[in-house]
Design an enzyme around this catalytic site. Sequence first.
Site, PDB file in Angstrom:
ATOM      1  N   CYS A  63      32.562  37.040  43.691  1.00 51.21           N
ATOM      2  CA  CYS A  63      32.939  35.887  43.295  1.00 51.21           C
ATOM      3  C   CYS A  63      32.664  34.856  44.276  1.00 51.21           C
ATOM      4  O   CYS A  63      32.939  33.247  43.808  1.00 51.21           O
ATOM      5  CB  CYS A  63      34.326  35.719  42.779  1.00 51.21           C
ATOM      6  SG  CYS A  63      35.317  36.421  44.262  1.00 51.21           S
ATOM      7  N   CYS A  74      40.793  41.154  44.490  1.00 51.43           N
ATOM      8  CA  CYS A  74      41.211  39.864  45.116  1.00 51.43           C
ATOM      9  C   CYS A  74      42.254  40.089  46.291  1.00 51.43           C
ATOM     10  O   CYS A  74      42.152  39.695  47.301  1.00 51.43           O
ATOM     11  CB  CYS A  74      41.881  39.117  44.173  1.00 51.43           C
ATOM     12  SG  CYS A  74      41.087  38.588  42.434  1.00 51.43           S
TER      13      CYS A  74
HETATM   14 FE1  FES Z   1      37.414  35.955  43.528  1.00 50.11          FE
HETATM   15 FE2  FES Z   1      39.783  36.741  42.929  1.00 50.11          FE
HETATM   16  S1  FES Z   1      38.116  36.358  41.730  1.00 50.11           S
HETATM   17  S2  FES Z   1      38.930  36.798  44.936  1.00 50.11           S
END
Ligand code: FES
Length: 154
Positions: free
Chosen positions: A35, A104
């Site tokens: 991400c 995360c």
């Molecule tokens: Fe990247 Fe949660 S989606 S840390």
Amino acid sequence: MALYSEKVMDHFRNPRNVGVIEDADGVGEAGNPVCGDIMKIYLKIENDIINDVKFETFGCGSAIASSSMATELIKGKPISEAAELTNKAVTEALDGLPAVKLHCSVLAEEAIKAALKDYFDKNGIEYDHEKFAPHEDCAHCCETPESAAGKNCK
Ligand code: FES
């Protein structure tokens, strides 16, 4: 049932220990290659106790809640205890995270370990390198050759 627990929402809306420690004794950063989110942890350590801890997180709500809870869990604790903090403990303290958001919380564990490693390195303190290796079971980290770089992917 709500997707996020009340604790997650509370720590997301009112994150504890946000900021920077200018004269930190240890600074660590962890990034999620998928991400692109980044978490930075600053530690102030005296007599092996974490006197102060602050974080900056450029990431999703779960990452912010995880950072906030993780800093609360290690504040005032001996560094030996902080070194044992797992993403599982952070998730449990938050009363859970949705499965797709578990990674995360891994950021919090990795950033704290990186900050402790920085402290050990700066002070010539011996430590178990195995323990401070990048997380092995972050499924997302091993998805592509780029994201797997530097990780312990099999
Ligand atoms: Fe990247 Fe949660 S989606 S840390």
